[in-house]
Design a protein around this motif. Structure first.
Motif, short mmCIF file in Angstrom:
data_model
loop_
_atom_site.label_atom_id
_atom_site.label_comp_id
_atom_site.label_asym_id
_atom_site.label_seq_id
_atom_site.Cartn_x
_atom_site.Cartn_y
_atom_site.Cartn_z
N ARG A 49 -6.25 8.34 12.05
CA ARG A 49 -6.08 6.81 11.97
C ARG A 49 -5.22 6.24 12.67
O ARG A 49 -5.29 5.17 13.71
CB ARG A 49 -6.75 6.14 10.56
CG ARG A 49 -8.02 6.54 10.14
CD ARG A 49 -8.55 5.56 9.11
NE ARG A 49 -7.48 5.50 7.94
CZ ARG A 49 -7.83 6.27 6.86
NH1 ARG A 49 -8.68 7.10 6.72
NH2 ARG A 49 -6.71 6.26 5.88
N GLY A 53 -4.86 4.09 16.37
CA GLY A 53 -4.37 2.53 16.26
C GLY A 53 -5.28 1.80 15.13
O GLY A 53 -5.04 0.54 15.08
N LEU A 54 -5.79 2.37 14.27
CA LEU A 54 -6.46 1.82 13.23
C LEU A 54 -5.95 1.54 11.99
O LEU A 54 -5.97 0.42 11.42
CB LEU A 54 -7.83 2.85 12.82
CG LEU A 54 -9.08 3.14 13.55
CD1 LEU A 54 -9.83 4.18 13.35
CD2 LEU A 54 -9.47 1.67 14.20
N ASP A 55 -4.87 2.37 11.67
CA ASP A 55 -3.93 2.00 10.64
C ASP A 55 -2.47 1.74 11.15
O ASP A 55 -2.12 2.30 12.22
CB ASP A 55 -3.92 3.28 9.48
CG ASP A 55 -5.17 3.43 8.60
OD1 ASP A 55 -5.93 2.74 8.82
OD2 ASP A 55 -5.17 4.07 7.62
N TYR A 69 -2.49 4.07 21.54
CA TYR A 69 -3.89 3.70 21.89
C TYR A 69 -4.40 2.47 22.33
O TYR A 69 -5.27 2.29 23.01
CB TYR A 69 -4.48 4.41 20.71
CG TYR A 69 -6.10 4.57 20.57
CD1 TYR A 69 -6.78 5.68 21.08
CD2 TYR A 69 -6.97 3.29 20.37
CE1 TYR A 69 -8.08 5.74 21.34
CE2 TYR A 69 -8.14 3.53 20.25
CZ TYR A 69 -8.84 4.50 20.91
OH TYR A 69 -10.24 4.89 21.01
N ALA A 70 -3.67 1.64 21.16
CA ALA A 70 -4.17 0.18 21.43
C ALA A 70 -3.95 -0.56 22.75
O ALA A 70 -4.48 -1.39 23.11
CB ALA A 70 -3.71 -0.57 20.20
N LEU B 93 -13.54 -0.35 16.17
CA LEU B 93 -12.06 -0.80 16.61
C LEU B 93 -11.60 0.36 17.72
O LEU B 93 -10.60 0.25 18.51
CB LEU B 93 -11.10 -1.13 15.45
CG LEU B 93 -11.58 -2.53 14.96
CD1 LEU B 93 -10.55 -2.47 13.59
CD2 LEU B 93 -11.12 -3.46 15.80
N PRO B 97 -9.96 -1.63 20.86
CA PRO B 97 -8.73 -1.89 19.90
C PRO B 97 -8.25 -3.13 19.97
O PRO B 97 -7.61 -3.54 19.02
CB PRO B 97 -7.70 -0.79 20.51
CG PRO B 97 -8.36 -0.24 21.47
CD PRO B 97 -9.62 -1.03 22.12
N ARG B 98 -8.40 -3.98 20.81
CA ARG B 98 -7.73 -5.36 20.50
C ARG B 98 -8.42 -6.25 19.65
O ARG B 98 -9.72 -6.70 20.12
CB ARG B 98 -7.75 -6.10 22.07
CG ARG B 98 -6.73 -5.24 22.87
CD ARG B 98 -6.33 -6.40 23.97
NE ARG B 98 -5.53 -5.18 24.93
CZ ARG B 98 -5.78 -4.91 26.09
NH1 ARG B 98 -7.04 -5.09 26.51
NH2 ARG B 98 -5.12 -3.96 26.75
N ARG B 99 -8.10 -6.50 18.54
CA ARG B 99 -8.86 -6.92 17.40
C ARG B 99 -9.34 -8.43 17.70
O ARG B 99 -10.50 -8.77 17.39
CB ARG B 99 -8.03 -6.97 16.28
CG ARG B 99 -7.85 -5.48 15.76
CD ARG B 99 -7.23 -5.31 14.45
NE ARG B 99 -6.99 -3.75 14.36
CZ ARG B 99 -6.76 -3.05 13.35
NH1 ARG B 99 -6.43 -3.74 12.01
NH2 ARG B 99 -6.70 -1.85 13.17
N ASP B 262 -5.28 -2.56 7.61
CA ASP B 262 -5.85 -1.38 8.15
C ASP B 262 -7.17 -1.41 8.14
O ASP B 262 -7.87 -1.75 7.36
CB ASP B 262 -5.40 -0.08 7.59
CG ASP B 262 -3.78 0.08 7.38
OD1 ASP B 262 -3.19 -0.33 8.53
OD2 ASP B 262 -3.31 1.03 6.63
N ALA B 263 -7.65 -0.84 9.46
CA ALA B 263 -9.01 -0.90 9.53
C ALA B 263 -9.95 0.25 8.41
O ALA B 263 -9.32 1.33 8.30
CB ALA B 263 -9.67 -0.54 10.95
#
Lengths: 249, 263
Positions: A49, A53-55, A69-70, B93, B97-99, B262-263
């Motif tokens: 994760r 870029g999720l965490d 990644y983001a 995401l 990825p850009r929230r 965190d997602a």
């Protein structure tokens, strides 16, 4: 595919009091399948994760071909990922699940049908994904990961829920990806699958790398990969059943 | 952003629930308005029932929005909370990825759907009012013009009611993003909408007025008033502005939480 490399360096992350990742570093090279193993709670999923870029992390870097990644535009063209095959909206068809992802990466609709074909989804693609078996969901998840024809793939327990035929298919599929020059990171608790699939293994426990070696190096001096694994992780398990209980501390 | 918009639109249109909720919102809104209009009896003499003096036929005919907004709110809440149930938010995401872009794409789509739902719903309410209110004692025979959007304040009330539903959708999306659970989020949205008007009824004087000025539903629905505007707690456009501030505020809180977590 020079950018097909995952570089994880010094990852540190806490969940409350627990140190989930404790200075984790490893590299996944192009043209290899890297097996990612460790006891439950070792930090495998968290690491994946973080790479995606999720965490968030407190320290360290996780880079995809040199970039986080983001920061990637159309990231799924760089990294295909399958974290949880059940992470889908059950009333949407498999094909429509692939369709929205294709749109998000500005990929043509023709790609949707190509990947559905690639993983053998067949006519089931038009059915609601909620009715899929876990094995079918894994195939759908792999189709989604392959949409952007990415040089890097990250998969968390892709063998889960697959029938023997599916496991054989998956093995060949993963080896094929590496043969094409892609970098593949696969976590699995099915150690028996790894020697047939992985070139390289990263063993982690309690958020640290315990071993980072080829299969041959790991099994040298041990009777099997299982044996080598148990020895490596004996100090890093939260719980081990039966007579091994004394080893817990 | 355009890829994210298209992806989120594909998501919304490929589940049947979206269309059922939109049809449901229109049906509930028009049926409630028609039901109220049909059961209203205004006697000019003022004995029993509502008094004829000071009635606002436009506002009365749009009363279905009070109920239909709940369906729009559920539609918007589900658009984000459904992704958290099975963890699909991680796929979303990973793709976007850009929230802020992800939430913005959801907001544009869901507000658009609310407007597309609101237009026929509001039109249906006005038609029901035009047909039924003369029977109720609010027609030309009693000194009230037939409802018509040629009448400036009625046009503003109708247009504003559609905007109102769009803003309710954005407010609900923001709350859904903060709380993630569908039932909890829907409960909070409905509580935020319906409890302050009830509370205001229990109070008197300036407190009642203040609540009506700042609560999202009472302030926002001021846009429906066409008569005695001076005596309203808040003027029509200012009221809609209060609701817009609520929607923007909740979306910003949602974005902050989405970025931090965190997602």
């Amino acid at each position: 595919m020079s950018e097909a490399r995952i570089e994880v360096d010094g990852l540190r992350k806490r969940f409350g009091q627990t140190l989930a990742l404790d200075g984790l570093s490893f590299t996944v090279a192009p043209g290899t399948v890297t097996g990612f193993v460790g006891p439950n709670g070792a930090g495998k999923s968290t690491t994946m994760r973080v790479i995606l870029g999720l965490d968030s992390i407190e320290e360290g870097t996780a880079l995809i071909g040199g970039r986080p990644y983001a920061r990637l535009t159309h990231p799924m063209r760089h990294v295909g990922s399958l974290l949880d095959a059940s992470a889908l909206q059950p009333s949407r068809s498999g094909r429509n699940h692939l369709l929205w992802i294709a749109h998000s990466q500005r990929l043509p609709v023709s790609r949707v049908d190509e990947v559905a074909e690639l993983v053998g989804l067949g006519k089931a693609a038009r059915r609601k994904a909620g009715g899929y078996s876990l094995g079918m969901r894994q195939r759908l998840g792999i189709a989604a990961a392959m949409l952007g024809d990415p040089p890097i793939l990250i998969m968390d327990e892709p063998f889960n829920g697959m029938d023997p035929e599916g496991i054989i298919w998956m093995r060949g599929f993963l080896r094929g990806l590496a043969a094409e020059g892609r970098a593949v990171l696969v976590s699995s608790h099915l150690l028996g699958e790894l020697p047939d699939v992985a070139d390289h293994v990263v063993v982690i426990g309690r958020g640290r790398v315990l071993a980072d070696a080829t299969i041959e190096e790991l099994t040298a001096g041990a009777s099997s990969l299982e044996d080598a694994y148990l020895r490596l992780t004996s100090g890093a398990v939260e719980y081990r059943s039966g007579t091994d209980g004394e080893q817990r501390r | 952003m355009s890829d994210a918009l298209r992806a989120e639109w594909t998501k919304l249109r490929t589940i049947a629930g979206t269309w059922w909720l939109m049809v449901g919102a229109v049906a509930v809104t028009v049926a409630a308005s028609a039901g109220i209009a049909a059961s209203t009896h205004v006697s000019p003499g003022g004995s029993g029932g509502a008094s004829g003096a000071g009635q606002d036929p436009t506002k009365l005919s749009l009363i279905g929005v009070d109920l239909g907004q709940a369906v729009v709110a559920v539609l918007a809440v589900l658009a984000v909370t459904e992704e958290y149930g099975a963890g699909m938010i991680r796929v979303t995401l990973a793709a976007i990825p850009r929230r802020g872009v992800m939430l913005g794409a959801k907001a544009v789509n869901i507000a658009g759907l609310a407007l597309v739902t609101g237009a026929p719903a509001v039109a249906g309410c006005l038609i029901a009012g035009r047909l039924l209110l003369p029977e109720a004692g609010l027609g030309p025979a009693h000194g009230y013009a037939l409802l018509s959007i040629a009448h400036g304040p009625t046009l503003r009330a109708a247009f504003g009611s559609v905007l109102y539903l769009g803003l309710i959708a954005l407010l609900s999306l923001g709350i859904g993003t903060v709380f993630r659970d569908p039932a909890v989020s829907a409960g909070i949205v409905l509580g935020l909408l319906y409890l302050p008007p009830l509370l205001a009824q229990l109070l008197s004087g300036p407190w009642r007025r203040h609540i009506q000025q700042i609560a999202p539903m009472t302030a926002g629905l001021a846009i429906q008033a066409t008569r005695n505007i001076r005596s309203l707690p808040i003027s029509p456009w200012a009221g809609l502005g209060v609701l817009a501030a609520w929607a923007a505020g909740m979306l910003l809180v949602g974005l902050a939480v989405l970025k931090a977590r965190d997602a």
